[in-house]
Write a protein that holds these residues in place. Sequence first.
Motif, PDB file in Angstrom:
ATOM      1  N   LYS A  63       0.819  -1.219   0.000  1.00 18.38           N
ATOM      2  CA  LYS A  63       0.000   0.000   0.000  1.00 18.38           C
ATOM      3  C   LYS A  63       0.855   1.272   0.000  1.00 18.38           C
ATOM      4  CE  LYS A  63      -4.219  -1.910   1.901  1.00 18.38           C
ATOM      5  NZ  LYS A  63      -4.442  -2.665   0.675  1.00 18.38           N
ATOM      6  N   GLN A  64       1.958   1.203  -0.737  1.00 18.08           N
ATOM      7  CA  GLN A  64       2.808   2.388  -0.875  1.00 18.08           C
ATOM      8  C   GLN A  64       2.423   3.134  -2.144  1.00 18.08           C
ATOM      9  OE1 GLN A  64       6.553   0.374  -0.949  1.00 18.08           O
ATOM     10  NE2 GLN A  64       6.828   0.506   1.260  1.00 18.08           N
ATOM     11  N   SER A  65       3.054   4.255  -2.350  1.00 25.16           N
ATOM     12  CA  SER A  65       2.781   4.945  -3.614  1.00 25.16           C
ATOM     13  C   SER A  65       4.092   5.083  -4.380  1.00 25.16           C
ATOM     14  CB  SER A  65       2.150   6.306  -3.347  1.00 25.16           C
ATOM     15  OG  SER A  65       3.140   7.198  -2.925  1.00 25.16           O
ATOM     16  N   GLN A  66       3.982   5.071  -5.682  1.00 25.29           N
ATOM     17  CA  GLN A  66       5.182   5.154  -6.513  1.00 25.29           C
ATOM     18  C   GLN A  66       4.778   5.478  -7.947  1.00 25.29           C
ATOM     19  OE1 GLN A  66       8.677   4.602  -5.645  1.00 25.29           O
ATOM     20  NE2 GLN A  66       8.769   5.522  -7.684  1.00 25.29           N
ATOM     21  N   VAL A  67       5.645   6.198  -8.643  1.00 27.66           N
ATOM     22  CA  VAL A  67       5.422   6.436 -10.077  1.00 27.66           C
ATOM     23  C   VAL A  67       6.419   5.569 -10.828  1.00 27.66           C
ATOM     24  CG1 VAL A  67       5.336   8.158 -11.900  1.00 27.66           C
ATOM     25  CG2 VAL A  67       4.858   8.829  -9.545  1.00 27.66           C
ATOM     26  N   LYS A  85      -1.381  17.662 -10.508  1.00 28.84           N
ATOM     27  CA  LYS A  85      -1.937  18.739  -9.677  1.00 28.84           C
ATOM     28  C   LYS A  85      -3.383  18.412  -9.268  1.00 28.84           C
ATOM     29  CE  LYS A  85      -3.074  22.967 -11.134  1.00 28.84           C
ATOM     30  NZ  LYS A  85      -2.959  24.201 -11.892  1.00 28.84           N
ATOM     31  N   SER A  86      -4.171  17.938 -10.253  1.00 25.20           N
ATOM     32  CA  SER A  86      -5.581  17.664  -9.966  1.00 25.20           C
ATOM     33  C   SER A  86      -5.732  16.508  -8.988  1.00 25.20           C
ATOM     34  CB  SER A  86      -6.328  17.345 -11.251  1.00 25.20           C
ATOM     35  OG  SER A  86      -6.304  18.461 -12.075  1.00 25.20           O
ATOM     36  N   LEU A  87      -4.912  15.448  -9.161  1.00 24.85           N
ATOM     37  CA  LEU A  87      -5.042  14.298  -8.249  1.00 24.85           C
ATOM     38  C   LEU A  87      -4.598  14.676  -6.835  1.00 24.85           C
ATOM     39  CD1 LEU A  87      -4.026  11.139 -10.342  1.00 24.85           C
ATOM     40  CD2 LEU A  87      -6.281  11.992  -9.781  1.00 24.85           C
ATOM     41  N   LYS A  88      -3.577  15.513  -6.732  1.00 22.93           N
ATOM     42  CA  LYS A  88      -3.140  15.963  -5.399  1.00 22.93           C
ATOM     43  C   LYS A  88      -4.294  16.665  -4.700  1.00 22.93           C
ATOM     44  CE  LYS A  88       1.825  16.571  -6.005  1.00 22.93           C
ATOM     45  NZ  LYS A  88       2.801  17.388  -6.731  1.00 22.93           N
ATOM     46  N   ASP A  89      -5.008  17.455  -5.487  1.00 27.18           N
ATOM     47  CA  ASP A  89      -6.119  18.228  -4.932  1.00 27.18           C
ATOM     48  C   ASP A  89      -7.278  17.292  -4.551  1.00 27.18           C
ATOM     49  OD1 ASP A  89      -7.781  20.402  -4.361  1.00 27.18           O
ATOM     50  OD2 ASP A  89      -8.670  20.255  -6.360  1.00 27.18           O
ATOM     51  N   VAL A  90      -7.657  16.420  -5.474  1.00 32.04           N
ATOM     52  CA  VAL A  90      -8.816  15.542  -5.246  1.00 32.04           C
ATOM     53  C   VAL A  90      -8.535  14.552  -4.119  1.00 32.04           C
ATOM     54  CG1 VAL A  90     -10.130  13.661  -6.305  1.00 32.04           C
ATOM     55  CG2 VAL A  90      -9.733  15.763  -7.568  1.00 32.04           C
ATOM     56  N   LEU A  91      -7.300  14.031  -4.065  1.00 33.49           N
ATOM     57  CA  LEU A  91      -6.989  12.988  -3.089  1.00 33.49           C
ATOM     58  C   LEU A  91      -6.359  13.554  -1.813  1.00 33.49           C
ATOM     59  CD1 LEU A  91      -5.562  10.373  -5.611  1.00 33.49           C
ATOM     60  CD2 LEU A  91      -7.878  10.536  -4.753  1.00 33.49           C
ATOM     61  N   ASN A  92      -6.285  14.868  -1.725  1.00 29.13           N
ATOM     62  CA  ASN A  92      -5.733  15.525  -0.529  1.00 29.13           C
ATOM     63  C   ASN A  92      -4.379  14.971  -0.121  1.00 29.13           C
ATOM     64  OD1 ASN A  92      -7.698  17.371  -0.041  1.00 29.13           O
ATOM     65  ND2 ASN A  92      -8.975  15.880   1.075  1.00 29.13           N
ATOM     66  N   SER A  93      -3.493  14.878  -1.064  1.00 30.58           N
ATOM     67  CA  SER A  93      -2.162  14.359  -0.735  1.00 30.58           C
ATOM     68  C   SER A  93      -1.128  15.118  -1.548  1.00 30.58           C
ATOM     69  CB  SER A  93      -2.102  12.863  -1.067  1.00 30.58           C
ATOM     70  OG  SER A  93      -0.769  12.449  -1.185  1.00 30.58           O
ATOM     71  N   ASN A  94       0.028  15.320  -0.956  1.00 35.60           N
ATOM     72  CA  ASN A  94       1.068  16.032  -1.693  1.00 35.60           C
ATOM     73  C   ASN A  94       2.027  15.115  -2.430  1.00 35.60           C
ATOM     74  OD1 ASN A  94       0.543  18.697  -1.642  1.00 35.60           O
ATOM     75  ND2 ASN A  94       1.359  18.963   0.453  1.00 35.60           N
ATOM     76  N   ALA A  95       1.802  13.803  -2.275  1.00 33.10           N
ATOM     77  CA  ALA A  95       2.668  12.844  -2.983  1.00 33.10           C
ATOM     78  C   ALA A  95       2.375  12.964  -4.483  1.00 33.10           C
ATOM     79  CB  ALA A  95       2.368  11.439  -2.489  1.00 33.10           C
ATOM     80  N   PRO A  96       3.354  12.604  -5.342  1.00 29.51           N
ATOM     81  CA  PRO A  96       3.085  12.687  -6.788  1.00 29.51           C
ATOM     82  C   PRO A  96       1.816  11.907  -7.147  1.00 29.51           C
ATOM     83  CG  PRO A  96       5.389  12.153  -6.388  1.00 29.51           C
ATOM     84  CD  PRO A  96       4.711  12.122  -5.060  1.00 29.51           C
ATOM     85  N   PHE A  97       1.008  12.469  -7.993  1.00 30.98           N
ATOM     86  CA  PHE A  97      -0.280  11.905  -8.429  1.00 30.98           C
ATOM     87  C   PHE A  97      -1.166  11.531  -7.228  1.00 30.98           C
ATOM     88  CE2 PHE A  97       2.708  11.182 -11.885  1.00 30.98           C
ATOM     89  CZ  PHE A  97       2.062  11.825 -12.918  1.00 30.98           C
ATOM     90  N   GLY A 105      -0.526  10.298  -4.513  1.00 31.49           N
ATOM     91  CA  GLY A 105      -0.174   9.070  -3.779  1.00 31.49           C
ATOM     92  C   GLY A 105      -0.637   7.802  -4.471  1.00 31.49           C
ATOM     93  N   LYS A 106      -1.119   7.895  -5.685  1.00 29.33           N
ATOM     94  CA  LYS A 106      -1.564   6.702  -6.418  1.00 29.33           C
ATOM     95  C   LYS A 106      -0.369   5.979  -7.023  1.00 29.33           C
ATOM     96  CE  LYS A 106      -5.609   6.589  -5.597  1.00 29.33           C
ATOM     97  NZ  LYS A 106      -6.283   5.472  -4.992  1.00 29.33           N
ATOM     98  N   VAL A 107      -0.537   4.666  -7.240  1.00 26.69           N
ATOM     99  CA  VAL A 107       0.496   3.942  -7.980  1.00 26.69           C
ATOM    100  C   VAL A 107       0.256   4.247  -9.461  1.00 26.69           C
ATOM    101  CG1 VAL A 107       1.403   1.677  -8.598  1.00 26.69           C
ATOM    102  CG2 VAL A 107       0.670   2.136  -6.250  1.00 26.69           C
ATOM    103  N   MET A 108       1.207   4.942 -10.038  1.00 24.12           N
ATOM    104  CA  MET A 108       1.053   5.399 -11.415  1.00 24.12           C
ATOM    105  C   MET A 108       2.012   4.601 -12.289  1.00 24.12           C
ATOM    106  SD  MET A 108      -0.439   7.823 -13.058  1.00 24.12           S
ATOM    107  CE  MET A 108      -0.392   8.480 -14.676  1.00 24.12           C
ATOM    108  N   ILE A 109       1.465   3.883 -13.270  1.00 27.06           N
ATOM    109  CA  ILE A 109       2.333   3.062 -14.125  1.00 27.06           C
ATOM    110  C   ILE A 109       2.278   3.633 -15.544  1.00 27.06           C
ATOM    111  CG2 ILE A 109       2.859   0.732 -14.925  1.00 27.06           C
ATOM    112  CD1 ILE A 109       0.913  -0.158 -12.548  1.00 27.06           C
ATOM    113  N   MET A 110       3.305   4.389 -15.877  1.00 29.09           N
ATOM    114  CA  MET A 110       3.367   4.907 -17.251  1.00 29.09           C
ATOM    115  C   MET A 110       4.256   3.968 -18.043  1.00 29.09           C
ATOM    116  SD  MET A 110       3.899   8.939 -16.655  1.00 29.09           S
ATOM    117  CE  MET A 110       5.335   8.815 -15.627  1.00 29.09           C
ATOM    118  N   GLY A 111       4.177   4.094 -19.336  1.00 32.07           N
ATOM    119  CA  GLY A 111       5.040   3.250 -20.155  1.00 32.07           C
ATOM    120  C   GLY A 111       5.131   3.798 -21.547  1.00 32.07           C
TER     121      GLY A 111
END
Length: 753
Positions: free
Chosen positions: A316-320, A420-432, A434-440
């Motif tokens: 349950k960690q967050s990472q990009v 920026k929007s996810l930080k606002d919606v999810l009330n967290s300052n972690a990137p995105f 705090g969601k696990v973001m998988i780009m490729g």
Amino acid sequence: MEVHGGSTLDEVQQYVDARWICAPEAFWKIFRFTLYRLYPSVKRLQIHLPNRHQVRYYDHQRIVDVLNDERNSKTMLTQFFALNRRDPHSRNYLYREIPEHYWWNNKDKEWNRRLSSRKVIGRIYIVSPSEGEKFYLRVLLSHVKGPTSWEDLLTNNGTPFNTFKKAAEDRGYLEMDSSIRDCLVNASCVRLPYAIRRLFATILIFCEPTDVRSLWNEFFTHMTEDYQTNNNVVELNLNHMLLKDLNQLLEIHGKSTKDYDLPSLPAGATEENAIPSVIQEELSVHIPDEDIQAVAKLNNDQMNAFKIIMDVIERKQSQVFFIDGPGGTGKTFLYRTLMATLRSQGQIVIATASSGIAATLLPGGRTAHSRFKLPFDAIPGSNCDIRKQTDLANLFRLATAIIWDEAPMTNRYCLEVLDKSLKDVLNSNAPFGGKVMIMGGDFRQVLPVIPKGTKAQTISACIIKSPLWAHTMVIRLRQNMRSMHDHDFAAFLMRIGDGVEPTKPDDIVKIPPQIAIPWEGEHSIQIFIDHIFPQLELHGWDASYMTQRAILTPKNDDVQKLNDILINQFPGEEHNLLSFDKVEGDTHNLYQQELLNSITQGGLPPHILKLKKGAPLMLLRNLDPRYGLCNGTRLLCRGLFMNMLDVEILTGSNAGKGAFLPRIKLKTSASSGLPFVLSRKQFPVRLSFAITINKSQGQTIPNVGIYLPRHVFSHGQLYVALSRGVSQNSTKVPIRDGKLQGYLSKFAGLLEN
Ligand SMILES: Nc1ncnc2c1ncn2[C@@H]1O[C@H](COP(=O)(O)OP(=O)(O)OP(=O)(O)O)[C@@H](O)[C@H]1O
């Protein structure tokens, strides 16, 4: 300036008197040099209704003699008919094309075969729509080749009509008020209620119907047929079920049934505590069995990536993350495995991609722009349209991970706006947030498009230039799974992608002999086509044959040229479906149809859509991304009517499903370079035997032909094209044998046109 005094005003004389001739002009005239020249010359073509042409005569002539003089009955137009009666060659041309091949002999009043190669353009005199029948005659003459008489022009498929308007309507040259209804009538004959509902929603969104309620009443039973057979339900329930289904279909475009003249859903019909449809939809994405079993098939790199990502999720960690792999190394395969694993545990994974076509390869995939509600032109400071209290915001709260495929194609500001929007919606300052973001993706492939931008601007728009990149863990995939049975080919692709393949002058790359088809003149194009589409005449309607092959080329002009050749060789009866073009706000009809019809642009379907049943098509709009109907989706034409196309989806996770397409209005964008906005009503498709390289990104094409009559024009295009193939034997590139600086070999690029 007034030179002559006096009571009578003679403008011509005034002009002559006021003329000032400078010395060079005087010399020019004295030596009788040509004062003006028009090339190619333009021949104006007469147009008139039967027996309504102009006749000139002198005062002293008797009207009876004038009328009896046979010469006076001959005009360019009547003689065009006469020419078509006597000369089969002229029947291949439209009226306006005749001056290119015949010259008007005014003395004998007839068209004679042109012997010189002088270029001449024919223009039919302009007729305003307010002139009624004459206007419709012009419409007919602009489309019908080789008419032999007025009667011939007024007849279609053996049926004679008494007005030019009716004849033009019957031939499909005029937009009919009933076109939307006709589309639904055609679709209801096929009896696929879910497809008719989808079509109804598409019509509401894209076709601006005027009488929605009467369409609803007329096609209600056709849209609800499967409800009746599945459940024993009463009419009111059918109403509610249909409205709910339509709501879901409209929601994707930000609309609802309330926006149209449709019955309203009673308050109790939407259960208060029901799971919101955006979330329900994610929870019900189909999980293909092969994706669940794919974990066992992952190669070492893929397994490593899989474990790292799953580990972060389980803790349950967050990472990009950024999955970096050259084309064919199984990035999509890895996302699908991750999604299937998490979704089968009841977790939500939001699957997105930068392009529509890449989104269709992911189950439940959507374009990043539509899913994240990104602004059309993201700039620093802009926001995604996700509000905190909405169901969409809840979806992001509940999601375990977000996948964004082909991320390098996206402008970095899109990424930053989402962050920026996810930080606002999810009330967290972690990137995105705090969601696990998988780009490729793959930076060797096509990068963000900056219209008329420099190389430096393109690079600075890349996601690696974003501050978010510093927080991103890059995981590399190295093994090419697409061409895993041809190691030499995989190594060649890597060298092309990395830009280390040796080049000859003009950046020409040497192509391995197995791939090359030597160019020996125009007939080589047929040899090339036969390699990619062998025995095409035996494969009408063959979906698996079509998905396995395509020709790729950089420019739309060449795509059209190749598609024209291939559709002519394709078996079946040819149908030409014409678009209805007009200029927005052109109340005075300043722009002529010929001009509007001649406009071709990448995102627009052609004016004349030449189709045959069983031919492969490509969709040009995001009609219904959830259902796999995205810009770039390949389709097979199963049936065609004047106002409706019946198609089967060929690519992506919805392959094999059917859909109906209406004609929709497509407009040119501000970047088109036109001084007006062209609105074209046409089926949003093109033929797809050949497609542009950019549209092929993300797809595996086992038999791929690459046609390069000129250099590729942007970063990564040659690599994208070559890396669609699986082996050297099934990838073909016509090349010109050439001796370049004393080096006899084969080179990619530059076929003579
Ligand atoms: N571990 C695997 N086992 C079997 N087949 C695989 C595996 N990984 C990938 N493939 C196959 O290899 C082909 C290419 O994979 P995929 O499309 O996932 O690559 P990609 O990296 O997304 O390519 P691109 O960058 O071109 O989009 C596909 O046909 C896929 O099914």
